[in-house]
Design a protein around this motif. Structure first.
Motif, PDB file in Angstrom:
ATOM      1  N   PRO A  14     -10.308 -46.658  28.755  1.00 57.90           N
ATOM      2  CA  PRO A  14      -9.172 -46.037  29.452  1.00 57.90           C
ATOM      3  C   PRO A  14      -9.183 -44.525  29.304  1.00 57.90           C
ATOM      4  N   VAL A  15      -8.548 -43.839  30.241  1.00 61.85           N
ATOM      5  CA  VAL A  15      -8.472 -42.382  30.230  1.00 61.85           C
ATOM      6  C   VAL A  15      -7.011 -41.991  30.399  1.00 61.85           C
ATOM      7  N   TRP A  16      -6.522 -41.138  29.499  1.00 58.01           N
ATOM      8  CA  TRP A  16      -5.146 -40.660  29.565  1.00 58.01           C
ATOM      9  C   TRP A  16      -5.135 -39.359  30.348  1.00 58.01           C
ATOM     10  N   LEU A  17      -4.273 -39.268  31.355  1.00 58.18           N
ATOM     11  CA  LEU A  17      -4.148 -38.061  32.167  1.00 58.18           C
ATOM     12  C   LEU A  17      -2.946 -37.277  31.679  1.00 58.18           C
ATOM     13  N   LEU A  18      -3.171 -36.005  31.341  1.00 56.47           N
ATOM     14  CA  LEU A  18      -2.127 -35.159  30.778  1.00 56.47           C
ATOM     15  C   LEU A  18      -1.887 -33.939  31.650  1.00 56.47           C
ATOM     16  N   ARG A  19      -0.635 -33.485  31.698  1.00 60.02           N
ATOM     17  CA  ARG A  19      -0.287 -32.230  32.354  1.00 60.02           C
ATOM     18  C   ARG A  19       0.392 -31.353  31.318  1.00 60.02           C
ATOM     19  N   PRO A  20       0.341 -30.031  31.501  1.00 59.56           N
ATOM     20  CA  PRO A  20       0.979 -29.152  30.514  1.00 59.56           C
ATOM     21  C   PRO A  20       2.499 -29.263  30.577  1.00 59.56           C
ATOM     22  N   LEU A  21       3.152 -29.085  29.438  1.00 60.58           N
ATOM     23  CA  LEU A  21       4.610 -29.097  29.409  1.00 60.58           C
ATOM     24  C   LEU A  21       5.150 -27.891  30.152  1.00 60.58           C
ATOM     25  N   TYR A  22       4.507 -26.749  29.962  1.00 63.60           N
ATOM     26  CA  TYR A  22       4.913 -25.517  30.636  1.00 63.60           C
ATOM     27  C   TYR A  22       3.844 -25.122  31.642  1.00 63.60           C
ATOM     28  N   GLY A  23       4.247 -24.443  32.696  1.00 62.80           N
ATOM     29  CA  GLY A  23       3.284 -23.964  33.674  1.00 62.80           C
ATOM     30  C   GLY A  23       3.159 -24.898  34.858  1.00 62.80           C
ATOM     31  N   SER A  24       2.194 -24.619  35.678  1.00 63.27           N
ATOM     32  CA  SER A  24       1.984 -25.372  36.907  1.00 63.27           C
ATOM     33  C   SER A  24       1.272 -26.681  36.619  1.00 63.27           C
ATOM     34  N   ALA A  25       1.889 -27.760  37.013  1.00 60.40           N
ATOM     35  CA  ALA A  25       1.287 -29.070  36.787  1.00 60.40           C
ATOM     36  C   ALA A  25       0.113 -29.313  37.730  1.00 60.40           C
ATOM     37  N   GLY A  26       0.040 -28.581  38.822  1.00 56.04           N
ATOM     38  CA  GLY A  26      -1.030 -28.786  39.780  1.00 56.04           C
ATOM     39  C   GLY A  26      -2.364 -28.209  39.356  1.00 56.04           C
ATOM     40  N   ARG A  27      -2.352 -27.195  38.507  1.00 57.76           N
ATOM     41  CA  ARG A  27      -3.595 -26.515  38.137  1.00 57.76           C
ATOM     42  C   ARG A  27      -4.262 -27.118  36.913  1.00 57.76           C
ATOM     43  N   ASP A  28      -3.541 -27.193  35.844  1.00 58.70           N
ATOM     44  CA  ASP A  28      -4.124 -27.649  34.581  1.00 58.70           C
ATOM     45  C   ASP A  28      -3.865 -29.126  34.377  1.00 58.70           C
ATOM     46  N   ARG A  29      -4.921 -29.859  34.195  1.00 57.84           N
ATOM     47  CA  ARG A  29      -4.818 -31.270  33.857  1.00 57.84           C
ATOM     48  C   ARG A  29      -5.927 -31.596  32.871  1.00 57.84           C
ATOM     49  N   LEU A  30      -5.645 -32.538  31.999  1.00 61.49           N
ATOM     50  CA  LEU A  30      -6.648 -32.995  31.039  1.00 61.49           C
ATOM     51  C   LEU A  30      -6.888 -34.477  31.233  1.00 61.49           C
ATOM     52  N   ARG A  31      -8.120 -34.873  31.066  1.00 63.59           N
ATOM     53  CA  ARG A  31      -8.489 -36.288  31.046  1.00 63.59           C
ATOM     54  C   ARG A  31      -9.029 -36.554  29.648  1.00 63.59           C
ATOM     55  N   ILE A  32      -8.320 -37.371  28.895  1.00 65.37           N
ATOM     56  CA  ILE A  32      -8.657 -37.616  27.493  1.00 65.37           C
ATOM     57  C   ILE A  32      -9.087 -39.069  27.315  1.00 65.37           C
ATOM     58  N   GLY A  33     -10.272 -39.256  26.752  1.00 63.84           N
ATOM     59  CA  GLY A  33     -10.758 -40.595  26.450  1.00 63.84           C
ATOM     60  C   GLY A  33     -10.209 -41.082  25.117  1.00 63.84           C
ATOM     61  N   ARG A  34     -10.418 -42.353  24.846  1.00 62.93           N
ATOM     62  CA  ARG A  34      -9.905 -42.982  23.623  1.00 62.93           C
ATOM     63  C   ARG A  34     -10.380 -42.267  22.360  1.00 62.93           C
ATOM     64  N   ASN A  35     -11.632 -41.812  22.336  1.00 62.40           N
ATOM     65  CA  ASN A  35     -12.169 -41.150  21.139  1.00 62.40           C
ATOM     66  C   ASN A  35     -11.550 -39.788  20.880  1.00 62.40           C
ATOM     67  N   ASP A  36     -11.036 -39.137  21.922  1.00 60.98           N
ATOM     68  CA  ASP A  36     -10.458 -37.798  21.777  1.00 60.98           C
ATOM     69  C   ASP A  36      -8.958 -37.815  21.507  1.00 60.98           C
ATOM     70  N   LEU A  37      -8.345 -38.979  21.519  1.00 56.72           N
ATOM     71  CA  LEU A  37      -6.898 -39.066  21.318  1.00 56.72           C
ATOM     72  C   LEU A  37      -6.442 -38.582  19.949  1.00 56.72           C
ATOM     73  N   VAL A  38      -7.310 -38.618  18.974  1.00 57.49           N
ATOM     74  CA  VAL A  38      -6.921 -38.174  17.626  1.00 57.49           C
ATOM     75  C   VAL A  38      -6.551 -36.699  17.608  1.00 57.49           C
ATOM     76  N   SER A  39      -7.042 -35.924  18.588  1.00 49.11           N
ATOM     77  CA  SER A  39      -6.726 -34.501  18.671  1.00 49.11           C
ATOM     78  C   SER A  39      -5.404 -34.226  19.384  1.00 49.11           C
ATOM     79  N   TYR A  40      -4.776 -35.282  19.899  1.00 48.35           N
ATOM     80  CA  TYR A  40      -3.523 -35.135  20.648  1.00 48.35           C
ATOM     81  C   TYR A  40      -2.495 -36.163  20.160  1.00 48.35           C
TER      82      TYR A  40
END
Length: 72
Positions: A34-60
């Motif tokens: 699975p891949v978690w899709l994230l948007r920033p809390l502040y700023g434009s949601a249309g520009r910055d997006r992150l795609r985080i895999g299961r192994n990278d979730l420990v950093s978030y």
């Protein structure tokens, strides 16, 4: 914490930068990768997006669950 992984609407904080992100979707939730899709809390949601895999979730880690925080 009810589940070890973020759910849609949860507030996450990047460990390295302290940036706050909101989980907007989980792609492939019932698959092995699975891949978690994230948007920033502040700023434009249309520009910055992150795609985080299961192994990278420990950093978030989840800072607050859906309904426990309010968009400023």
């Amino acid at each position: 914490m009810s589940t070890p992984h973020p759910e849609v609407g949860d507030l996450l904080v990047a460990i390295t930068t302290g940036a706050k992100w909101v989980c907007t979707d989980i792609a492939g939730l019932k698959t092995r990768q699975p891949v978690w899709l994230l948007r920033p809390l502040y700023g434009s949601a249309g520009r910055d997006r992150l795609r985080i895999g299961r192994n990278d979730l420990v950093s978030y880690p989840v800072a607050a669950r859906r309904g426990e925080w309010v968009q400023p």
